[in-house]
Motif scaffolding. Structure first.
Motif, PDB file in Angstrom:
ATOM      1  N   TRP A   9       0.824  -1.210   0.000  1.00 26.45           N
ATOM      2  CA  TRP A   9       0.000   0.000   0.000  1.00 26.45           C
ATOM      3  C   TRP A   9       0.857   1.258   0.000  1.00 26.45           C
ATOM      4  O   TRP A   9       0.446   2.314  -0.471  1.00 26.45           O
ATOM      5  N   GLU A  34      -9.377   1.825  -8.845  1.00 24.60           N
ATOM      6  CA  GLU A  34      -8.681   0.785  -8.088  1.00 24.60           C
ATOM      7  C   GLU A  34      -8.096  -0.261  -9.024  1.00 24.60           C
ATOM      8  O   GLU A  34      -6.954  -0.706  -8.849  1.00 24.60           O
ATOM      9  N   ARG A  45      -5.694  -5.207  -5.159  1.00 26.56           N
ATOM     10  CA  ARG A  45      -6.699  -4.160  -4.989  1.00 26.56           C
ATOM     11  C   ARG A  45      -6.958  -3.867  -3.519  1.00 26.56           C
ATOM     12  O   ARG A  45      -7.308  -2.745  -3.157  1.00 26.56           O
ATOM     13  N   SER A  46      -6.754  -4.870  -2.649  1.00 22.90           N
ATOM     14  CA  SER A  46      -6.915  -4.614  -1.213  1.00 22.90           C
ATOM     15  C   SER A  46      -5.865  -3.610  -0.727  1.00 22.90           C
ATOM     16  O   SER A  46      -6.147  -2.770   0.129  1.00 22.90           O
ATOM     17  N   ARG A  49      -7.012  -0.175  -1.840  1.00 19.62           N
ATOM     18  CA  ARG A  49      -8.069   0.331  -0.963  1.00 19.62           C
ATOM     19  C   ARG A  49      -7.495   0.815   0.360  1.00 19.62           C
ATOM     20  O   ARG A  49      -7.938   1.836   0.902  1.00 19.62           O
ATOM     21  N   GLU A  50      -6.505   0.088   0.889  1.00 13.77           N
ATOM     22  CA  GLU A  50      -5.868   0.499   2.147  1.00 13.77           C
ATOM     23  C   GLU A  50      -5.172   1.846   1.973  1.00 13.77           C
ATOM     24  O   GLU A  50      -5.274   2.733   2.827  1.00 13.77           O
ATOM     25  N   ARG A  53      -7.706   4.626   1.896  1.00 16.28           N
ATOM     26  CA  ARG A  53      -8.212   4.939   3.239  1.00 16.28           C
ATOM     27  C   ARG A  53      -7.230   5.843   3.978  1.00 16.28           C
ATOM     28  O   ARG A  53      -7.631   6.788   4.665  1.00 16.28           O
ATOM     29  N   THR A  63     -13.529  10.093  -1.112  1.00 17.33           N
ATOM     30  CA  THR A  63     -13.993   9.005  -1.961  1.00 17.33           C
ATOM     31  C   THR A  63     -15.508   8.935  -1.933  1.00 17.33           C
ATOM     32  O   THR A  63     -16.146   9.251  -0.923  1.00 17.33           O
ATOM     33  N   THR A  65     -18.787   6.457  -3.803  1.00 18.02           N
ATOM     34  CA  THR A  65     -19.156   5.353  -4.684  1.00 18.02           C
ATOM     35  C   THR A  65     -20.124   5.828  -5.750  1.00 18.02           C
ATOM     36  O   THR A  65     -20.626   6.955  -5.705  1.00 18.02           O
TER      37      THR A  65
END
Length: 240
Positions: A9, A34, A45-46, A49-50, A53, A63, A65
């Motif tokens: 990340w 992403e 992708r995790s 996302r981290e 955040r 962010t 959606t």
């Protein structure tokens, strides 16, 4: 060997940082998706996302959606919020020494007083509102000192220097903690509150009339005087 998640990340953070520094990204721009970031940087992708955040907590992106112009991760210009959050976390985790907090206050608030006094018409409305609130009867030391910290923050924000304001906001928790601790050692709190009120008004008045030297001297005397009276430190560092 596959890259560890903790490092993965960070790859995303460094990529965004480079794009910001190089001017490829700026306020209002949308980050790549992403999926694209994951493919371009070779991370999961995790991990993307981290990183997003973390960037959101730092106040660098927001962010949302869905679809449309406001969806995804968008760069925003909120340096005060991000820097203040990070500094508050550092204060909470490390417990900066009182000596360092006092010295930092002297440096920052000296600059604030000089900047404000140098402005043709400094915006002191917020400061005056706090001064009025501090005149209320029946304030406890906790309530009074919370307003005290708010006054100093209001002056920093009025100076127009967003970096100084962010640093003052980030240090506010530490400042309140130390001054509250010192209040317990002051036998005549009512008398001390009267002194602090007078000092606050003198500082604001010096700023309003454009007397930078007087404002700086009054700020220094105010900060060092309280710490000395409260027995918080024996030696106040020089701001020079």
């Amino acid at each position: 060997m596959p890259e560890q998640p903790a490092r993965a990340w960070r790859v995303v953070l460094e990529h965004v940082e480079r794009d910001l520094l190089d001017g490829r990204l700026g306020p209002g721009d949308r980050l790549a998706s992403e999926r694209d970031l994951s493919a371009d940087l070779g991370v999961g992708r995790s991990s993307v996302r981290e990183a997003l955040r973390v960037l959101e907590v730092m106040g660098l992106i927001r962010t949302a959606t869905g679809s449309g112009p406001q969806s995804g991760a968008i760069v925003i210009a909120t340096p005060t919020g991000g820097m203040s959050t990070l500094l508050r976390l550092q204060v909470a985790a490390q417990g900066f020494p009182l000596h360092d907090v006092v010295r930092t206050r002297l440096l920052l608030e000296d600059a604030v007083a000089a900047d404000l006094a140098g402005q043709p018409q400094p915006d002191l409305d917020a400061a005056h509102r706090v001064l009025e609130a501090m005149d209320a009867d029946g304030l406890t030391s906790v309530e009074f000192l919370a307003l005290d910290a708010q006054l100093h923050l209001a002056l920093a924000e009025a100076s127009g220097n967003s970096v100084v304001a962010a640093m003052m906001a980030g240090l506010r928790t530490a400042i309140e903690s130390y001054v509250q601790q010192g209040a317990a050692a002051i036998e005549d709190w009512t008398g001390m509150a009267d002194v602090l009120r007078a000092e606050h008004r003198a500082i604001v008045e010096a700023i309003a009339r454009g007397d930078a030297d007087a404002a700086r001297e009054l700020v220094r005397a105010h900060i060092t005087g309280y710490y000395t009276a409260a027995g918080l430190t024996r030696s106040i560092p020089s701001a020079d």
